[in-house]
Write a protein that holds these residues in place. Structure first.
Motif, PDB file in Angstrom:
ATOM      1  N   VAL A 196       0.915  -1.141   0.000  1.00  0.00           N
ATOM      2  CA  VAL A 196       0.000   0.000   0.000  1.00  0.00           C
ATOM      3  C   VAL A 196       0.868   1.083   0.000  1.00  0.00           C
ATOM      4  CG1 VAL A 196      -1.613   0.913   1.624  1.00  0.00           C
ATOM      5  CG2 VAL A 196      -1.835  -1.301   0.693  1.00  0.00           C
ATOM      6  N   MET A 197       1.474   1.501  -1.316  1.00  0.00           N
ATOM      7  CA  MET A 197       0.784   2.639  -1.846  1.00  0.00           C
ATOM      8  C   MET A 197      -0.208   1.994  -2.790  1.00  0.00           C
ATOM      9  SD  MET A 197       2.379   5.563  -4.180  1.00  0.00           S
ATOM     10  CE  MET A 197       2.992   6.761  -3.178  1.00  0.00           C
ATOM     11  N   LYS A 198      -1.338   2.462  -2.860  1.00  0.00           N
ATOM     12  CA  LYS A 198      -2.287   1.838  -3.761  1.00  0.00           C
ATOM     13  C   LYS A 198      -2.448   2.725  -4.970  1.00  0.00           C
ATOM     14  CE  LYS A 198      -6.842   0.441  -4.630  1.00  0.00           C
ATOM     15  NZ  LYS A 198      -8.209   0.445  -4.401  1.00  0.00           N
ATOM     16  N   VAL A 199      -2.310   2.125  -6.097  1.00  0.00           N
ATOM     17  CA  VAL A 199      -2.511   2.826  -7.354  1.00  0.00           C
ATOM     18  C   VAL A 199      -3.453   1.982  -8.184  1.00  0.00           C
ATOM     19  CG1 VAL A 199      -1.380   3.726  -9.412  1.00  0.00           C
ATOM     20  CG2 VAL A 199      -0.153   3.739  -7.256  1.00  0.00           C
ATOM     21  N   MET A 200      -4.420   2.591  -8.843  1.00  0.00           N
ATOM     22  CA  MET A 200      -5.317   1.878  -9.751  1.00  0.00           C
ATOM     23  C   MET A 200      -5.206   2.537 -11.114  1.00  0.00           C
ATOM     24  SD  MET A 200      -9.423   1.449  -9.499  1.00  0.00           S
ATOM     25  CE  MET A 200     -10.394   0.926 -10.882  1.00  0.00           C
ATOM     26  N   VAL A 201      -4.825   1.755 -12.118  1.00  0.00           N
ATOM     27  CA  VAL A 201      -4.664   2.315 -13.458  1.00  0.00           C
ATOM     28  C   VAL A 201      -5.372   1.456 -14.495  1.00  0.00           C
ATOM     29  CG1 VAL A 201      -2.469   3.435 -12.956  1.00  0.00           C
ATOM     30  CG2 VAL A 201      -2.474   1.138 -13.896  1.00  0.00           C
ATOM     31  N   ASP A 202      -5.650   2.068 -15.623  1.00  0.00           N
ATOM     32  CA  ASP A 202      -6.230   1.397 -16.785  1.00  0.00           C
ATOM     33  C   ASP A 202      -5.223   1.519 -17.914  1.00  0.00           C
ATOM     34  OD1 ASP A 202      -7.582   0.579 -19.053  1.00  0.00           O
ATOM     35  OD2 ASP A 202      -9.343   1.833 -18.702  1.00  0.00           O
ATOM     36  N   PRO A 203      -4.485   0.446 -18.235  1.00  0.00           N
ATOM     37  CA  PRO A 203      -3.490   0.525 -19.299  1.00  0.00           C
ATOM     38  C   PRO A 203      -4.100   0.489 -20.703  1.00  0.00           C
ATOM     39  CG  PRO A 203      -3.494  -1.670 -18.357  1.00  0.00           C
ATOM     40  CD  PRO A 203      -4.467  -0.842 -17.556  1.00  0.00           C
ATOM     41  N   ASP A 204      -5.415   0.396 -20.799  1.00  0.00           N
ATOM     42  CA  ASP A 204      -6.080   0.251 -22.091  1.00  0.00           C
ATOM     43  C   ASP A 204      -6.927   1.466 -22.475  1.00  0.00           C
ATOM     44  OD1 ASP A 204      -5.099  -2.406 -22.327  1.00  0.00           O
ATOM     45  OD2 ASP A 204      -6.648  -3.042 -20.928  1.00  0.00           O
ATOM     46  N   ALA A 205      -6.702   2.620 -21.841  1.00  0.00           N
ATOM     47  CA  ALA A 205      -7.532   3.803 -22.119  1.00  0.00           C
ATOM     48  C   ALA A 205      -7.024   4.564 -23.344  1.00  0.00           C
ATOM     49  CB  ALA A 205      -7.537   4.729 -20.899  1.00  0.00           C
ATOM     50  N   PRO A 206      -7.875   5.112 -24.169  1.00  0.00           N
ATOM     51  CA  PRO A 206      -9.329   5.009 -24.131  1.00  0.00           C
ATOM     52  C   PRO A 206      -9.847   3.711 -24.730  1.00  0.00           C
ATOM     53  CG  PRO A 206      -8.708   6.393 -25.969  1.00  0.00           C
ATOM     54  CD  PRO A 206      -7.431   6.017 -25.239  1.00  0.00           C
ATOM     55  N   SER A 207      -9.013   2.998 -25.514  1.00  0.00           N
ATOM     56  CA  SER A 207      -9.443   1.703 -26.048  1.00  0.00           C
ATOM     57  C   SER A 207      -8.229   0.793 -26.151  1.00  0.00           C
ATOM     58  CB  SER A 207     -10.089   1.867 -27.429  1.00  0.00           C
ATOM     59  OG  SER A 207      -9.119   2.184 -28.395  1.00  0.00           O
ATOM     60  N   PRO A 208      -8.423  -0.526 -26.002  1.00  0.00           N
ATOM     61  CA  PRO A 208      -7.305  -1.451 -26.060  1.00  0.00           C
ATOM     62  C   PRO A 208      -6.531  -1.392 -27.378  1.00  0.00           C
ATOM     63  CG  PRO A 208      -9.228  -2.534 -25.138  1.00  0.00           C
ATOM     64  CD  PRO A 208      -9.679  -1.198 -25.661  1.00  0.00           C
ATOM     65  N   GLY A 209      -7.223  -1.101 -28.475  1.00  0.00           N
ATOM     66  CA  GLY A 209      -6.563  -1.036 -29.777  1.00  0.00           C
ATOM     67  C   GLY A 209      -5.760   0.236 -29.979  1.00  0.00           C
ATOM     68  N   SER A 210      -6.075   1.263 -29.209  1.00  0.00           N
ATOM     69  CA  SER A 210      -5.390   2.546 -29.323  1.00  0.00           C
ATOM     70  C   SER A 210      -5.267   3.169 -27.933  1.00  0.00           C
ATOM     71  CB  SER A 210      -6.178   3.471 -30.258  1.00  0.00           C
ATOM     72  OG  SER A 210      -5.534   4.712 -30.369  1.00  0.00           O
ATOM     73  N   PRO A 211      -4.372   2.609 -27.095  1.00  0.00           N
ATOM     74  CA  PRO A 211      -4.274   3.077 -25.708  1.00  0.00           C
ATOM     75  C   PRO A 211      -3.460   4.368 -25.579  1.00  0.00           C
ATOM     76  CG  PRO A 211      -2.740   1.297 -26.065  1.00  0.00           C
ATOM     77  CD  PRO A 211      -3.511   1.471 -27.352  1.00  0.00           C
ATOM     78  N   THR A 212      -3.950   5.432 -26.187  1.00  0.00           N
ATOM     79  CA  THR A 212      -3.209   6.695 -26.221  1.00  0.00           C
ATOM     80  C   THR A 212      -3.156   7.386 -24.866  1.00  0.00           C
ATOM     81  OG1 THR A 212      -5.194   7.862 -26.918  1.00  0.00           O
ATOM     82  CG2 THR A 212      -3.698   7.113 -28.658  1.00  0.00           C
ATOM     83  N   GLU A 213      -4.009   6.968 -23.915  1.00  0.00           N
ATOM     84  CA  GLU A 213      -3.981   7.551 -22.573  1.00  0.00           C
ATOM     85  C   GLU A 213      -3.421   6.558 -21.558  1.00  0.00           C
ATOM     86  OE1 GLU A 213      -7.930   8.933 -21.695  1.00  0.00           O
ATOM     87  OE2 GLU A 213      -7.826  10.481 -23.236  1.00  0.00           O
ATOM     88  N   ARG A 214      -2.740   5.531 -22.057  1.00  0.00           N
ATOM     89  CA  ARG A 214      -2.139   4.515 -21.199  1.00  0.00           C
ATOM     90  C   ARG A 214      -1.240   5.185 -20.216  1.00  0.00           C
ATOM     91  NH1 ARG A 214       0.884  -0.357 -23.956  1.00  0.00           N
ATOM     92  NH2 ARG A 214      -1.180  -1.201 -23.728  1.00  0.00           N
ATOM     93  N   GLU A 215      -1.095   4.898 -19.090  1.00  0.00           N
ATOM     94  CA  GLU A 215      -1.949   4.284 -18.110  1.00  0.00           C
ATOM     95  C   GLU A 215      -2.846   5.372 -17.546  1.00  0.00           C
ATOM     96  OE1 GLU A 215       0.838   2.653 -15.198  1.00  0.00           O
ATOM     97  OE2 GLU A 215       2.084   2.032 -16.837  1.00  0.00           O
ATOM     98  N   TYR A 216      -4.118   5.158 -17.449  1.00  0.00           N
ATOM     99  CA  TYR A 216      -5.058   6.136 -16.912  1.00  0.00           C
ATOM    100  C   TYR A 216      -5.186   5.885 -15.411  1.00  0.00           C
ATOM    101  CZ  TYR A 216      -9.020   9.236 -16.502  1.00  0.00           C
ATOM    102  OH  TYR A 216      -9.841  10.281 -16.140  1.00  0.00           O
ATOM    103  N   LEU A 217      -4.919   6.911 -14.602  1.00  0.00           N
ATOM    104  CA  LEU A 217      -4.941   6.788 -13.149  1.00  0.00           C
ATOM    105  C   LEU A 217      -6.366   6.952 -12.626  1.00  0.00           C
ATOM    106  CD1 LEU A 217      -3.344   6.579 -10.470  1.00  0.00           C
ATOM    107  CD2 LEU A 217      -3.131   9.085 -10.547  1.00  0.00           C
ATOM    108  N   HIS A 218      -6.867   5.915 -11.958  1.00  0.00           N
ATOM    109  CA  HIS A 218      -8.214   5.963 -11.397  1.00  0.00           C
ATOM    110  C   HIS A 218      -8.226   6.288  -9.906  1.00  0.00           C
ATOM    111  CE1 HIS A 218     -10.777   4.622 -14.732  1.00  0.00           C
ATOM    112  NE2 HIS A 218      -9.716   3.947 -15.117  1.00  0.00           N
ATOM    113  N   TRP A 219      -7.114   6.001  -9.209  1.00  0.00           N
ATOM    114  CA  TRP A 219      -7.122   6.176  -7.759  1.00  0.00           C
ATOM    115  C   TRP A 219      -5.703   6.127  -7.245  1.00  0.00           C
ATOM    116  CZ3 TRP A 219      -9.598   2.017  -4.108  1.00  0.00           C
ATOM    117  CH2 TRP A 219     -10.038   2.601  -2.919  1.00  0.00           C
ATOM    118  N   LEU A 220      -5.391   6.943  -6.248  1.00  0.00           N
ATOM    119  CA  LEU A 220      -4.061   6.931  -5.640  1.00  0.00           C
ATOM    120  C   LEU A 220      -4.202   7.221  -4.155  1.00  0.00           C
ATOM    121  CD1 LEU A 220      -0.967   6.844  -5.746  1.00  0.00           C
ATOM    122  CD2 LEU A 220      -1.011   9.223  -6.521  1.00  0.00           C
ATOM    123  N   VAL A 221      -3.793   6.266  -3.330  1.00  0.00           N
ATOM    124  CA  VAL A 221      -3.864   6.398  -1.879  1.00  0.00           C
ATOM    125  C   VAL A 221      -2.490   6.062  -1.319  1.00  0.00           C
ATOM    126  CG1 VAL A 221      -5.021   5.638   0.242  1.00  0.00           C
ATOM    127  CG2 VAL A 221      -6.281   5.648  -1.924  1.00  0.00           C
TER     128      VAL A 221
END
Length: 185
Positions: A75-100
């Motif tokens: 815990v440090m906790k990080v939640m990311v989406d490596p597939d943003a905005p879409s898996p075929g074109s992850p131009t916002e990879r990694e998208y941070l959803h949460w950080l504690v």
């Protein structure tokens, strides 16, 4: 048989390409439990966006009762989406959803310091991986919120704050819920 459980966790992270896309190989030294409502997360299980609207309950069980963790939701906790905005074109990879950060081993995530508020995933296309990553901090740290959520890089973040390798990680998959379909006439 602790070795067997850790091998299974690492294998699912490799199969799901979390190891490689988001993380380097690491040795798990803490147990991470993620629970949405009453449903416990198992690596690679699928959740609908409506099931992950609210932040999950997080439990981190480590070897050191005095440890502090960071979660990057990832815990440090990080939640990311490596597939943003879409898996075929992850131009916002990694998208941070949460950080504690500064999550005490005995107090749980609610006793930590939320740096970036939880943002529920809203995938618009394709199957997205949502990764929960836990780092063990060396002590109480002041960690600044990044000025953006898109193109957050977990590896760089860990390096800047001297977090080392993760101590635990898991992921779920999430995809857009089916809407209505027009009838063909």
């Amino acid at each position: 048989m602790p070795g067997i459980g850790s091998e299974i966790v690492r294998d699912s992270l490799v199969v799901g390409q979390v190891i490689g896309d988001v993380l380097d190989p690491f040795t798990r030294s803490a147990t991470l439990r993620v629970i949405y409502e009453s449903r416990e997360v198992i690596n690679a299980c699928e959740f609908k966006p409506s099931q992950v609207v609210n932040p999950p309950r997080i439990e981190i069980l480590g070897n050191n009762a005095r440890a502090l963790y960071t979660l990057v939701d990832y815990v440090m906790k990080v939640m990311v989406d490596p597939d943003a905005p879409s898996p075929g074109s992850p131009t916002e990879r990694e998208y941070l959803h949460w950080l504690v950060t500064n999550i005490p081993a005995t107090g749980g995530i609610n006793s930590g310091h939320e740096i970036v508020a939880y943002e529920s995933p809203r995938p618009s296309m394709g199957i997205h991986r949502l990764v929960y990553i836990v780092f063990c901090q060396m002590g109480m740290q002041t960690i600044s919120a990044p000025g953006w959520r898109q193109n957050f890089f977990t590896r760089e973040f860990a390096e800047v704050y001297n977090l080392g390798m993760p101590v635990a990680a898991m992921y779920i998959t999430c995809q857009r819920e089916g809407g209505y379909r027009r009838r063909r006439r």
